[in-house]
Design a protein around this motif. Structure first.
Motif, PDB file in Angstrom:
ATOM      1  N   SER A 300     -65.633 -15.457  -1.025  1.00  0.00           N
ATOM      2  CA  SER A 300     -65.965 -16.507  -2.410  1.00  0.00           C
ATOM      3  C   SER A 300     -66.099 -15.465  -3.660  1.00  0.00           C
ATOM      4  CB  SER A 300     -67.066 -17.149  -1.931  1.00  0.00           C
ATOM      5  OG  SER A 300     -67.571 -18.016  -3.084  1.00  0.00           O
ATOM      6  N   GLU A 301     -66.815 -14.492  -3.443  1.00  0.00           N
ATOM      7  CA  GLU A 301     -67.055 -13.648  -4.859  1.00  0.00           C
ATOM      8  C   GLU A 301     -65.515 -13.225  -5.335  1.00  0.00           C
ATOM      9  OE1 GLU A 301     -71.500 -11.998  -3.453  1.00  0.00           O
ATOM     10  OE2 GLU A 301     -69.869 -10.590  -3.572  1.00  0.00           O
ATOM     11  N   ALA A 302     -64.768 -12.791  -4.500  1.00  0.00           N
ATOM     12  CA  ALA A 302     -63.705 -12.034  -4.845  1.00  0.00           C
ATOM     13  C   ALA A 302     -62.697 -13.392  -5.489  1.00  0.00           C
ATOM     14  CB  ALA A 302     -62.801 -11.761  -3.600  1.00  0.00           C
ATOM     15  N   ASP A 303     -62.659 -14.486  -5.141  1.00  0.00           N
ATOM     16  CA  ASP A 303     -62.058 -15.692  -5.758  1.00  0.00           C
ATOM     17  C   ASP A 303     -62.645 -15.592  -7.228  1.00  0.00           C
ATOM     18  OD1 ASP A 303     -60.273 -16.051  -3.289  1.00  0.00           O
ATOM     19  OD2 ASP A 303     -61.898 -17.765  -2.857  1.00  0.00           O
ATOM     20  N   ALA A 304     -64.120 -15.702  -7.395  1.00  0.00           N
ATOM     21  CA  ALA A 304     -64.677 -15.923  -8.808  1.00  0.00           C
ATOM     22  C   ALA A 304     -64.500 -14.474  -9.497  1.00  0.00           C
ATOM     23  CB  ALA A 304     -65.979 -15.921  -8.631  1.00  0.00           C
ATOM     24  N   LEU A 305     -64.387 -13.428  -9.200  1.00  0.00           N
ATOM     25  CA  LEU A 305     -64.280 -12.317  -9.779  1.00  0.00           C
ATOM     26  C   LEU A 305     -62.868 -12.011 -10.335  1.00  0.00           C
ATOM     27  CD1 LEU A 305     -66.505  -9.863  -7.911  1.00  0.00           C
ATOM     28  CD2 LEU A 305     -66.953 -10.537 -10.056  1.00  0.00           C
ATOM     29  N   VAL A 306     -61.808 -12.398  -9.465  1.00  0.00           N
ATOM     30  CA  VAL A 306     -60.240 -12.234  -9.926  1.00  0.00           C
ATOM     31  C   VAL A 306     -60.121 -13.096 -11.166  1.00  0.00           C
ATOM     32  CG1 VAL A 306     -59.441 -13.766  -8.281  1.00  0.00           C
ATOM     33  CG2 VAL A 306     -57.950 -11.801  -9.154  1.00  0.00           C
ATOM     34  N   GLY A 307     -60.592 -14.166 -11.275  1.00  0.00           N
ATOM     35  CA  GLY A 307     -60.726 -14.916 -12.436  1.00  0.00           C
ATOM     36  C   GLY A 307     -61.081 -14.372 -13.505  1.00  0.00           C
ATOM     37  N   TYR A 308     -62.180 -13.695 -13.464  1.00  0.00           N
ATOM     38  CA  TYR A 308     -62.887 -12.994 -14.663  1.00  0.00           C
ATOM     39  C   TYR A 308     -61.944 -11.966 -15.032  1.00  0.00           C
ATOM     40  CZ  TYR A 308     -66.678 -10.605 -17.200  1.00  0.00           C
ATOM     41  OH  TYR A 308     -67.293  -9.873 -18.158  1.00  0.00           O
ATOM     42  N   VAL A 309     -61.661 -11.103 -14.129  1.00  0.00           N
ATOM     43  CA  VAL A 309     -60.588  -9.896 -14.503  1.00  0.00           C
ATOM     44  C   VAL A 309     -59.416 -10.333 -15.180  1.00  0.00           C
ATOM     45  CG1 VAL A 309     -59.302  -8.083 -13.283  1.00  0.00           C
ATOM     46  CG2 VAL A 309     -61.643  -8.396 -12.761  1.00  0.00           C
ATOM     47  N   ASN A 310     -58.808 -11.443 -14.465  1.00  0.00           N
ATOM     48  CA  ASN A 310     -57.579 -11.999 -15.344  1.00  0.00           C
ATOM     49  C   ASN A 310     -57.860 -12.384 -16.925  1.00  0.00           C
ATOM     50  OD1 ASN A 310     -55.112 -12.112 -13.688  1.00  0.00           O
ATOM     51  ND2 ASN A 310     -56.280 -13.190 -12.295  1.00  0.00           N
ATOM     52  N   MET A 311     -58.928 -13.059 -16.874  1.00  0.00           N
ATOM     53  CA  MET A 311     -59.445 -13.326 -18.249  1.00  0.00           C
ATOM     54  C   MET A 311     -59.788 -12.159 -19.205  1.00  0.00           C
ATOM     55  SD  MET A 311     -62.250 -16.259 -19.408  1.00  0.00           S
ATOM     56  CE  MET A 311     -63.616 -14.867 -18.689  1.00  0.00           C
ATOM     57  N   GLN A 312     -60.447 -11.483 -18.615  1.00  0.00           N
ATOM     58  CA  GLN A 312     -61.018 -10.288 -19.507  1.00  0.00           C
ATOM     59  C   GLN A 312     -59.904  -9.244 -19.725  1.00  0.00           C
ATOM     60  OE1 GLN A 312     -63.956  -9.820 -21.072  1.00  0.00           O
ATOM     61  NE2 GLN A 312     -64.584 -12.098 -20.486  1.00  0.00           N
ATOM     62  N   TYR A 313     -59.049  -9.032 -18.745  1.00  0.00           N
ATOM     63  CA  TYR A 313     -58.142  -7.910 -18.877  1.00  0.00           C
ATOM     64  C   TYR A 313     -56.880  -8.298 -18.459  1.00  0.00           C
ATOM     65  CZ  TYR A 313     -62.855  -5.724 -18.744  1.00  0.00           C
ATOM     66  OH  TYR A 313     -63.943  -5.293 -18.765  1.00  0.00           O
ATOM     67  N   PRO A 314     -56.008  -9.070 -19.229  1.00  0.00           N
ATOM     68  CA  PRO A 314     -54.678  -9.757 -18.850  1.00  0.00           C
ATOM     69  C   PRO A 314     -53.547  -8.642 -18.517  1.00  0.00           C
ATOM     70  CG  PRO A 314     -55.342 -10.402 -21.105  1.00  0.00           C
ATOM     71  CD  PRO A 314     -56.627  -9.626 -20.459  1.00  0.00           C
ATOM     72  N   GLU A 315     -53.748  -7.781 -19.437  1.00  0.00           N
ATOM     73  CA  GLU A 315     -52.774  -6.644 -19.442  1.00  0.00           C
ATOM     74  C   GLU A 315     -52.700  -6.029 -17.935  1.00  0.00           C
ATOM     75  OE1 GLU A 315     -50.633  -4.592 -21.880  1.00  0.00           O
ATOM     76  OE2 GLU A 315     -50.871  -6.729 -22.664  1.00  0.00           O
ATOM     77  N   LEU A 316     -53.641  -5.981 -17.118  1.00  0.00           N
ATOM     78  CA  LEU A 316     -53.641  -5.014 -16.002  1.00  0.00           C
ATOM     79  C   LEU A 316     -52.949  -5.803 -14.873  1.00  0.00           C
ATOM     80  CD1 LEU A 316     -57.698  -4.483 -15.467  1.00  0.00           C
ATOM     81  CD2 LEU A 316     -55.808  -3.179 -16.588  1.00  0.00           C
ATOM     82  N   ALA A 317     -52.463  -7.125 -14.993  1.00  0.00           N
ATOM     83  CA  ALA A 317     -51.368  -7.467 -14.273  1.00  0.00           C
ATOM     84  C   ALA A 317     -50.160  -7.080 -14.141  1.00  0.00           C
ATOM     85  CB  ALA A 317     -51.373  -9.200 -14.526  1.00  0.00           C
ATOM     86  N   LYS A 318     -49.838  -6.438 -15.641  1.00  0.00           N
ATOM     87  CA  LYS A 318     -48.431  -5.678 -15.874  1.00  0.00           C
ATOM     88  C   LYS A 318     -48.733  -4.129 -15.102  1.00  0.00           C
ATOM     89  CE  LYS A 318     -47.997  -7.734 -20.497  1.00  0.00           C
ATOM     90  NZ  LYS A 318     -47.756  -7.341 -21.820  1.00  0.00           N
ATOM     91  N   ARG A 319     -49.747  -3.801 -14.813  1.00  0.00           N
ATOM     92  CA  ARG A 319     -49.672  -2.424 -14.331  1.00  0.00           C
ATOM     93  C   ARG A 319     -50.007  -2.621 -12.664  1.00  0.00           C
ATOM     94  NH1 ARG A 319     -47.548  -1.804 -18.762  1.00  0.00           N
ATOM     95  NH2 ARG A 319     -48.616  -2.271 -20.352  1.00  0.00           N
TER      96      ARG A 319
END
Length: 357
Positions: A300-319
């Motif tokens: 459950s924590e991972a589901d919440a945290l991945v959304g936070y990372v996607n929002m704060q650091y969208p560039e990381l999905a390119k790497r």
């Protein structure tokens, strides 16, 4: 691909940690130089007698081909007596097996990147560092050696692959008229088609934009791509390491750690890192869980945290294809890194992206 990992809770930290660089070398044991006088000079193999040069490059290519084929015993038999220690045989062969698997995952096309010979005078036990390559060559090497009074050579071969290209670095020494192997290292040379210099340039752009988390992780990739073994690395890697230290110690980066408030819960983030799998690199978030090391809670924590990372650091999905949340049950456990932790991977949102500067 890492998507296959997204459905499973990772095992304990000890079980799921990976060795990012397959390597086995007869590396110097001393941590400081010995007092013996020593003089060293490194020159490209092109300055050697043509037959000696051809023999050197052929020996390195033979090691590469034998290793890629998986004939581990043949590689062991090609070692210099200094490196052929019976008490290290099993560990050496295990490292060679890891290198074999890595090379088999890449392409068959191979190119000679570097071939240098180091002339060593005096200092039988002395430890010294020498530069191989011209000052204006970004691919020049920094080599640490203690091969007193005997010339050594270092040859690097590049082989392609997707998403990883590999650099196989072979260290050799003349023995009874033949080049014998001192050490072998198979490391990453490119990631998603780009090398250390590409990622270093991207990190510089991120720093100028004060996007320090992105800069930190991209420099982490660049650092991995600049390594060539325990005693050899691209000289560029020294500059990358300095930049990485500067970002790590910056106030902005330290502020990016600390407490994340997500979905009404507080997560104490201890650090970021990068881990390698057989198919990609993943961004790792190390944090203290507020609920304990319980599988359902961590999912459950991972589901919440991945959304936070996607929002704060969208560039990381390119790497990266995925982010891995490494959970500890206390801050002291995270600091020591010696107790059980759990990793929960999640695939980033968005399409896989090629390198974009």
């Amino acid at each position: 691909m890492l998507r296959s990992l997204a459905v499973a809770l990772a095992l304990s930290l000890a079980a799921c940690s990976t060795d990012d660089d397959a390597s086995k070398e007869a590396a110097p044991d001393a941590s400081t130089p010995q007092p013996d006088a020593i003089a060293v000079a490194c020159a490209p193999a092109s300055k050697l007698d043509s037959k000696v040069r051809d023999d050197l490059n052929a020996a390195a290519l033979e090691v590469f081909g034998t290793l890629r084929k998986g004939d581990i015993d043949a590689v062991w038999d090609s070692l210099h007596p200094q490196a052929q220690r019976d008490d290290q045989r099993d560990a050496f062969k295990e490292a060679l097996e890891s290198m074999h698997r890595r090379l088999r995952s890449g392409g068959e096309k191979t190119a000679l990147a570097h071939s240098y010979v180091v002339d060593v005078q005096g200092g039988v036990t002395a430890l010294t560092r020498v530069q191989c390559g011209e000052e204006n060559d970004p691919q020049r090497l920094a080599l640490l050696t203690n091969a007193g009074n005997e010339n050594v050579a270092v040859v690097t071969l590049l082989s392609g692959g997707d998403p990883f290209g590999f650099a196989t670095t072979v260290q050799l020494r003349r023995h009874k008229g033949a080049w014998k192997v001192l050490g072998v290292h198979v490391g990453l040379a490119t990631y998603r088609g780009s090398d250390a210099s590409d990622y270093e340039s991207l990190a510089d752009a991120y720093v100028s934009q004060r996007r320090v988390v992105e800069a930190y992780l991209v420099l982490g990739i660049a650092d991995k791509l600049a390594q060539r073994g325990g005693s050899v690395r691209l000289h560029r890697g020294l500059d990358i390491a300095e930049k990485l230290d500067a970002v790590t110690n910056s106030r902005e980066f330290q502020q990016a750690l600390g407490v994340w408030e997500v979905g009404g819960r507080r997560y104490d983030v201890q650090g970021f890192s990068i881990t390698a799998t057989q198919s990609d690199l993943s961004f790792v978030v190390e944090y203290v869980t507020p609920t304990g090391l319980i599988k359902e809670a961590l999912e459950s924590e991972a589901d919440a945290l991945v959304g936070y990372v996607n929002m704060q650091y969208p560039e990381l999905a390119k790497r990266f294809d995925a982010v891995v949340f490494e959970a500890y049950d206390s801050e002291s456990a995270a600091t020591k890194g010696e107790v059980q932790a759990f990793r929960t991977p999640r695939v980033f949102d968005g399409d896989d992206a090629e390198f974009a500067g």
